[in-house]
Design a protein around this motif. Structure first.
Motif: not given
Lengths: 129, 498
Positions: A105-108, B155-157, B159-169
């Protein structure tokens, strides 16, 4: 029965949250799925357990021991939606790992914080990557 | 006919979506169908707005099942205004996207998913059933997932991972709250819940479940302290998509907060006090976070958080004037924020970067763009006579009326910081010479359509500012409609005509 369900929900939710807090991205995504299932079970139990007859109403009769059909409908909807979102998250995770081998996660976060790329080569250079 | 009009904001985007899928091999036809669908949606939204302005409330029971058993749909003043503004921003985004062309596939998918997003957003505005609201949130969420990751790139993917994970929560929290609320209140119909809560019959469990649901809405709205996902992700998407998200997505969360809180607790109480402090913290943290940023879209993303604070402030004060201020703020903010992202994207295209350090010289090269930037930027900061001034004026006046001195001071201070932030973009991107000389600046020849979109939205900002009277009347009428809850309470009455 309700206690067993409650304990299962608690156990699954705890497990899901624990996985969500992991550094490993794969576990984070799986954690969301586990937590989602815990919550589905909780929604199902909100309709009260115990009544075991199917909720059909024959003409002129009132079934006394009919199970509450509404939470069942709700939870079916939630399961379908949850499955689609989970599949999308997995696809995203796979593509992201293919591109730059992200495992943590840190890398992301670090990649997201990188300065914006230059646009000289065209309108959306990042899109071509 | 009435029912068809009522569901048109959902039906039209869905039909357009299907048309886009069917036409996907036909190239330009996708775009034609998509634009046609958007224009029709805007037309229907205009009719709905006109009807709502006459004081009409449209409502229907799906499948003919009476409330609280069937799913109810209601369009009152607030919903109609938001549908109209969303339809406008949707159309502007599609047109603006046309000038950022060059990637055929990306473009077609963009059109497709924008309609999916619009269906979700409009559905969330018209539903009067909390589980149905959950479903619409999911519809807009899956479309937004696809949109934010559209185009790919590391970079976009990420960011998308962060967006997806937190919005799913956030979504899971919403689902859990809906389940618990059904378990303790026995209904998810907003009208019946309003009856229970307003008469004081709601159990403690039901109240707790609603609080949990408000937490989910707060995450969606990016309210302090659960705003972290927004500034971490909005800047990675394709520019037209960031603009659409910044304009509309958090506002759906704010709308849900306003709808539920005014319906269940029309009188101010402890919850309103908590919301007041969260709103103040949001305003300050957002604007201070923006001060630390050096890229256009990242600055603007933090301002979204800060501006959401203003809207929640209006909700927290709970007086009719404050609520009118919140409604006014919603309408003004959607237009201004989307427009600023549009302008930022265009400026970045011309300068070759959206890092402020690598920008410059736009005032000399594109004076029109500079003027068009000044309108929404000053409006965001609240300079008279632009729309933001009236929105802020209403909120500060309401705070002073209720002796909420801190809130008034924070609102004014945030305005000053916002102005500083906007002048930073102005100085760096427009005023200072380009670091690589004039020759490095791009040509604005192919960008006329984008400029036209920006000009129309800036014109709307001016219009709301100069003709604030009718908008204010509308906002005040929406506020009294929200506080009385009449549109939703009427659902439970047996239908008159049948």
């Amino acid at each position: 029965m309700i206690w067993l369900t409650a304990l299962t929900v608690a156990g699954l939710a705890a497990l899901g949250l624990w996985m969500l807090l992991d550094r490993n991205l794969k576990r984070v995504v799986l954690g969301i799925a586990v937590l989602g299932n815990a919550i589905n079970l909780a929604v199902f139990a909100a309709g009260r357990l115990g009544a075991e007859q199917a909720a059909f109403t024959p003409a002129g009769q009132v079934p006394l021991a009919a199970a509450n059909p509404l939470p069942q409908a709700l939870v079916l909807t939630a399961i379908v939606i949850g499955f689609a979102l989970f599949a999308f998250a997995l696809a995203l995770l796979k593509r992201s790992r293919d591109l730059h081998g992200d495992r943590e996660t840190d890398h992301v976060s670090a990649v997201t914080e990188e300065p914006a790329p230059d646009l000289r080569q065209g309108p959306d250079r990042e899109g071509q990557a | 006919m009435k029912a068809l009009l009522l569901i048109s904001p959902v039906l039209l985007p869905l039909l357009t979506l299907v048309a886009c899928i069917l036409l996907r091999r036909q190239g330009a036809w996708v775009i034609r169908a998509s634009l046609l669908g958007s224009v029709l949606l805007l037309g229907c939204a205009g009719v709905l707005l006109w009807q709502a302005a006459q004081g009409q409330v449209l409502s229907a029971q799906m499948g003919g099942w009476q409330a609280p058993y069937g799913i109810s749909l209601v369009i009152d003043r607030l919903a109609a205004a938001l549908i109209a503004i969303s339809a406008l921003i949707g159309l502007a985004t599609l047109l603006y996207g046309l000038t950022h062309h060059g990637h055929g596939r990306l473009e077609r998918h963009f059109h497709l998913f924008v309609h999916g997003l619009m269906a979700g957003i409009c559905g969330a505005f018209i539903t009067a059933d909390l589980f149905n609201l959950y479903v619409w949130f999911e519809v807009l969420l899956i479309a937004s997932f696809a949109l934010i990751s559209l185009g790919g790139g590391p970079r976009r993917l990420a960011g998308s991972l962060t967006y997806v994970a937190l919005n799913l929560l956030a979504t899971l929290v919403f689902l859990l709250a809906a389940g618990l609320l059904y378990g303790s209140a026995g209904t998810l119909n907003m009208g019946e819940l309003a009856v229970q809560f307003r008469s004081g019959q709601a159990s403690a469990g039901a109240e707790l479940a609603v609080l949990l649901m408000l937490l989910a809405f707060a995450i969606k709205a990016a309210l302090f302290p659960v705003f972290g996902w927004l500034p971490a992700t909005y800047h990675v998407a394709w520019t037209p998509i960031s603009a659409l998200f910044a304009g509309l997505l958090t506002k759906v969360g704010v709308y849900a907060l306003i709808r539920l809180v005014t319906l269940l607790w029309p009188e101010p109480g402890a919850l309103h006090q908590v919301l007041l402090w969260l709103a103040c913290a949001s305003m300050l943290v957002g604007v201070l976070g923006a001060a630390a940023q050096t890229e256009v879209r990242r600055i603007l993303s933090f301002h979204v958080v800060s501006q959401v604070g203003y809207m929640v402030l209006g909700l927290a004060l709970a007086s009719p004037l404050a609520l009118a201020g919140a409604v006014f703020y919603l309408i003004h903010h959607i237009v201004v924020k989307a427009n600023l992202f549009f302008i930022g994207g265009l400026a970045a295209l011309l300068c070759g970067s959206e890092r402020l350090a690598a920008m410059g010289g736009l005032y000399a090269r594109a004076p029109w763009l500079a003027l068009l930037f000044a309108i929404p930027a000053l409006s965001l900061a609240g300079i008279p006579p632009l729309s933001g001034f009236w929105a802020k004026f209403l909120l500060v006046k309401a705070s002073l009326d209720l002796a909420a001195w801190t809130a008034a001071a924070v609102a004014l201070l945030t305005g000053v910081f916002t102005l500083l932030s906007m002048s930073k973009i102005w100085n760096e991107a427009f005023l200072k010479p380009h670091p690589e000389g004039e020759a490095a600046l791009g040509n604005s020849a192919g960008l006329r359509l984008a400029l036209a979109c920006i000009a129309v939205l800036a014109g709307l900002t001016l219009l709301i500012g100069l003709a604030a009277g009718p908008v204010l009347d509308y906002a005040q009428a929406s506020a009294s409609q929200l506080l009385s809850g009449e549109a939703h309470l009427a659902l439970l009455a047996p239908p008159a005509g049948d």
